[in-house]
Motif scaffolding. Sequence first.
Motif, PDB file in Angstrom:
ATOM      1  N   GLN A  54       0.857  -1.150   0.059  1.00 62.13           N
ATOM      2  CA  GLN A  54       0.102  -0.141   0.151  1.00 62.13           C
ATOM      3  C   GLN A  54       0.937   1.158  -0.039  1.00 62.13           C
ATOM      4  OE1 GLN A  54      -1.644   2.384   2.354  1.00 62.13           O
ATOM      5  NE2 GLN A  54      -0.039   2.156   3.960  1.00 62.13           N
ATOM      6  N   GLU A  55       2.064   1.197   0.597  1.00 59.62           N
ATOM      7  CA  GLU A  55       2.887   2.400   0.481  1.00 59.62           C
ATOM      8  C   GLU A  55       3.499   2.546  -0.974  1.00 59.62           C
ATOM      9  OE1 GLU A  55       3.988   4.602   2.733  1.00 59.62           O
ATOM     10  OE2 GLU A  55       2.430   3.862   3.997  1.00 59.62           O
ATOM     11  N   HIS A  56       3.767   1.549  -1.608  1.00 63.19           N
ATOM     12  CA  HIS A  56       4.162   1.801  -3.209  1.00 63.19           C
ATOM     13  C   HIS A  56       2.945   2.282  -3.788  1.00 63.19           C
ATOM     14  CE1 HIS A  56       7.934  -0.504  -1.956  1.00 63.19           C
ATOM     15  NE2 HIS A  56       8.181  -0.378  -3.385  1.00 63.19           N
ATOM     16  N   ILE A  57       1.827   1.869  -3.579  1.00 56.34           N
ATOM     17  CA  ILE A  57       0.592   2.436  -4.382  1.00 56.34           C
ATOM     18  C   ILE A  57       0.394   3.968  -3.863  1.00 56.34           C
ATOM     19  CG2 ILE A  57      -1.739   2.198  -4.810  1.00 56.34           C
ATOM     20  CD1 ILE A  57      -0.173  -0.202  -6.007  1.00 56.34           C
ATOM     21  N   LYS A  58       0.458   4.128  -2.716  1.00 56.94           N
ATOM     22  CA  LYS A  58       0.001   5.415  -2.046  1.00 56.94           C
ATOM     23  C   LYS A  58       1.055   6.433  -2.561  1.00 56.94           C
ATOM     24  CE  LYS A  58       0.734   6.416   2.178  1.00 56.94           C
ATOM     25  NZ  LYS A  58       0.472   6.501   3.690  1.00 56.94           N
ATOM     26  N   THR A  59       2.282   6.259  -2.404  1.00 57.51           N
ATOM     27  CA  THR A  59       3.381   7.281  -2.591  1.00 57.51           C
ATOM     28  C   THR A  59       3.988   7.363  -3.977  1.00 57.51           C
ATOM     29  OG1 THR A  59       5.151   5.813  -1.601  1.00 57.51           O
ATOM     30  CG2 THR A  59       3.983   7.441  -0.202  1.00 57.51           C
ATOM     31  N   GLY A  60       3.770   6.211  -4.738  1.00 62.78           N
ATOM     32  CA  GLY A  60       4.421   6.081  -5.965  1.00 62.78           C
ATOM     33  C   GLY A  60       3.447   5.611  -6.932  1.00 62.78           C
TER      34      GLY A  60
ATOM     35  N   TYR B 104       3.103   2.851  -8.571  1.00 63.80           N
ATOM     36  CA  TYR B 104       3.297   1.360  -8.738  1.00 63.80           C
ATOM     37  C   TYR B 104       1.665   1.017  -9.407  1.00 63.80           C
ATOM     38  CZ  TYR B 104       4.093  -3.679  -8.191  1.00 63.80           C
ATOM     39  OH  TYR B 104       4.226  -4.931  -8.298  1.00 63.80           O
ATOM     40  N   LYS B 105       1.824   0.117 -10.332  1.00 60.29           N
ATOM     41  CA  LYS B 105       0.480  -0.413 -10.943  1.00 60.29           C
ATOM     42  C   LYS B 105       0.249  -1.987 -10.844  1.00 60.29           C
ATOM     43  CE  LYS B 105       1.506   3.046 -14.384  1.00 60.29           C
ATOM     44  NZ  LYS B 105       2.115   3.564 -15.628  1.00 60.29           N
ATOM     45  N   GLY B 106       1.284  -2.620 -10.410  1.00 59.84           N
ATOM     46  CA  GLY B 106       0.862  -4.081 -10.374  1.00 59.84           C
ATOM     47  C   GLY B 106       0.145  -4.316  -9.250  1.00 59.84           C
ATOM     48  N   ASP B 107      -0.676  -5.634  -9.278  1.00 54.13           N
ATOM     49  CA  ASP B 107      -1.607  -5.965  -8.240  1.00 54.13           C
ATOM     50  C   ASP B 107      -0.730  -6.627  -7.226  1.00 54.13           C
ATOM     51  OD1 ASP B 107      -1.000  -8.841  -8.892  1.00 54.13           O
ATOM     52  OD2 ASP B 107      -2.527  -9.007 -10.356  1.00 54.13           O
ATOM     53  N   PHE B 108      -1.293  -6.988  -6.123  1.00 56.80           N
ATOM     54  CA  PHE B 108      -0.716  -7.717  -4.857  1.00 56.80           C
ATOM     55  C   PHE B 108       0.126  -8.746  -5.203  1.00 56.80           C
ATOM     56  CE2 PHE B 108      -1.099  -9.214  -0.089  1.00 56.80           C
ATOM     57  CZ  PHE B 108       0.029  -8.555   0.129  1.00 56.80           C
ATOM     58  N   SER B 109      -0.353  -9.682  -5.894  1.00 54.77           N
ATOM     59  CA  SER B 109       0.292 -11.035  -6.096  1.00 54.77           C
ATOM     60  C   SER B 109       1.478 -10.726  -6.978  1.00 54.77           C
ATOM     61  CB  SER B 109      -0.564 -11.921  -7.054  1.00 54.77           C
ATOM     62  OG  SER B 109       0.037 -13.031  -7.469  1.00 54.77           O
ATOM     63  N   ASP B 110       1.591  -9.746  -8.029  1.00 59.31           N
ATOM     64  CA  ASP B 110       2.555  -9.148  -8.738  1.00 59.31           C
ATOM     65  C   ASP B 110       3.687  -8.804  -7.625  1.00 59.31           C
ATOM     66  OD1 ASP B 110       1.762 -10.537 -11.009  1.00 59.31           O
ATOM     67  OD2 ASP B 110       1.043  -8.375 -11.815  1.00 59.31           O
ATOM     68  N   PHE B 111       3.272  -7.861  -7.143  1.00 56.78           N
ATOM     69  CA  PHE B 111       4.019  -7.302  -6.144  1.00 56.78           C
ATOM     70  C   PHE B 111       4.843  -8.205  -5.012  1.00 56.78           C
ATOM     71  CE2 PHE B 111       4.885  -5.249  -1.847  1.00 56.78           C
ATOM     72  CZ  PHE B 111       5.548  -4.146  -2.074  1.00 56.78           C
ATOM     73  N   ARG B 112       4.224  -9.274  -4.648  1.00 58.65           N
ATOM     74  CA  ARG B 112       4.862 -10.413  -3.661  1.00 58.65           C
ATOM     75  C   ARG B 112       5.987 -10.954  -4.510  1.00 58.65           C
ATOM     76  NH1 ARG B 112      -0.613 -11.460  -2.587  1.00 58.65           N
ATOM     77  NH2 ARG B 112      -0.104 -13.700  -3.133  1.00 58.65           N
ATOM     78  N   THR B 113       5.840 -11.191  -5.594  1.00 56.22           N
ATOM     79  CA  THR B 113       6.708 -12.052  -6.328  1.00 56.22           C
ATOM     80  C   THR B 113       7.857 -11.210  -6.810  1.00 56.22           C
ATOM     81  OG1 THR B 113       4.685 -13.306  -7.526  1.00 56.22           O
ATOM     82  CG2 THR B 113       6.974 -13.266  -8.676  1.00 56.22           C
TER      83      THR B 113
ATOM     84  N   VAL C 259      -6.587   1.350  -1.437  1.00 59.89           N
ATOM     85  CA  VAL C 259      -5.419   0.952  -2.335  1.00 59.89           C
ATOM     86  C   VAL C 259      -5.515   0.427  -3.734  1.00 59.89           C
ATOM     87  CG1 VAL C 259      -3.619  -0.893  -2.160  1.00 59.89           C
ATOM     88  CG2 VAL C 259      -4.212   0.265   0.070  1.00 59.89           C
ATOM     89  N   VAL C 260      -6.594  -0.364  -3.643  1.00 63.60           N
ATOM     90  CA  VAL C 260      -6.931  -1.014  -5.177  1.00 63.60           C
ATOM     91  C   VAL C 260      -7.416   0.139  -5.932  1.00 63.60           C
ATOM     92  CG1 VAL C 260      -8.371  -2.441  -6.522  1.00 63.60           C
ATOM     93  CG2 VAL C 260      -7.650  -3.363  -4.292  1.00 63.60           C
TER      94      VAL C 260
ATOM     95  N   VAL D 201      -6.546  11.625  -3.233  1.00 63.57           N
ATOM     96  CA  VAL D 201      -7.071  10.481  -2.776  1.00 63.57           C
ATOM     97  C   VAL D 201      -7.105  10.444  -1.051  1.00 63.57           C
ATOM     98  CG1 VAL D 201      -6.597   7.805  -2.266  1.00 63.57           C
ATOM     99  CG2 VAL D 201      -6.533   9.060  -4.654  1.00 63.57           C
ATOM    100  N   GLU D 202      -6.230  10.981  -0.670  1.00 63.63           N
ATOM    101  CA  GLU D 202      -6.231  11.070   0.808  1.00 63.63           C
ATOM    102  C   GLU D 202      -7.370  12.038   1.257  1.00 63.63           C
ATOM    103  OE1 GLU D 202      -2.261  12.308   1.946  1.00 63.63           O
ATOM    104  OE2 GLU D 202      -1.603  10.273   2.233  1.00 63.63           O
TER     105      GLU D 202
END
Length: 200
Positions: free
Chosen positions: A46-52, A54-63, A129-130, A148-149
């Motif tokens: 959520q920090e990568h989504i919030k502050t930057g 990042y466009k990938g979903d959570f599964s891609d992020f974990r990988t 986040v989504v 968004v905030e």
Amino acid sequence: IPGLPENYWLKRKAYIQDLKDHLGVDDIEVVMVVRRQIEYGQSLYQEHIKTGGYKGDFSDFRTGFWHRFDYLRQARAWAEVFGKMHVLRFEDLIAADDILEGFGQALDIDLMGLSRAPIENIAFPPDMVVWKRMLNGHFGSKGLRKDVEALGAGVLDALFKDMPKRTLFNDHNEALAFYAQYSDANELLKREFMPAHVQN
């Protein structure tokens, strides 16, 4: 980040050694704070989504960010270079009445004379986040965070508070599978670096 673990760990250890060489001091003790991977993964995402942007979903992020969750090998890499290594649990620190005091007590250091910085880290609910991720994909991230905030603190705040607690994992089984990836390594981490917690 190199995709193959073999490449990553070679470069990681070289980076840590280079850092030590630049510091030019021998008696350094490294402190690593770890958080349960299930909670940390969602928070980091959520920090990568919030502050930057990042466009990938959570599964891609974990990988893609697998190295951020391999606490055991990170601790071993730092300990190999620096020698003295402390591993603390995030959950223990936030359970203390005073986080700074608890951090000092865990390291047997008096930190009470230090000035405190204001604590501010507004977490988005999973639905926001989504939503922000989708906006990143269509509009880029510039200026979106504040908008968004503002929406999250205003009209959407009550709506999200009334919703059931949600997660970024697709389902319970996916969360359990993510946890299981690290359960054995986490036990070794406790035994090697957190002997006081081995029985906990």
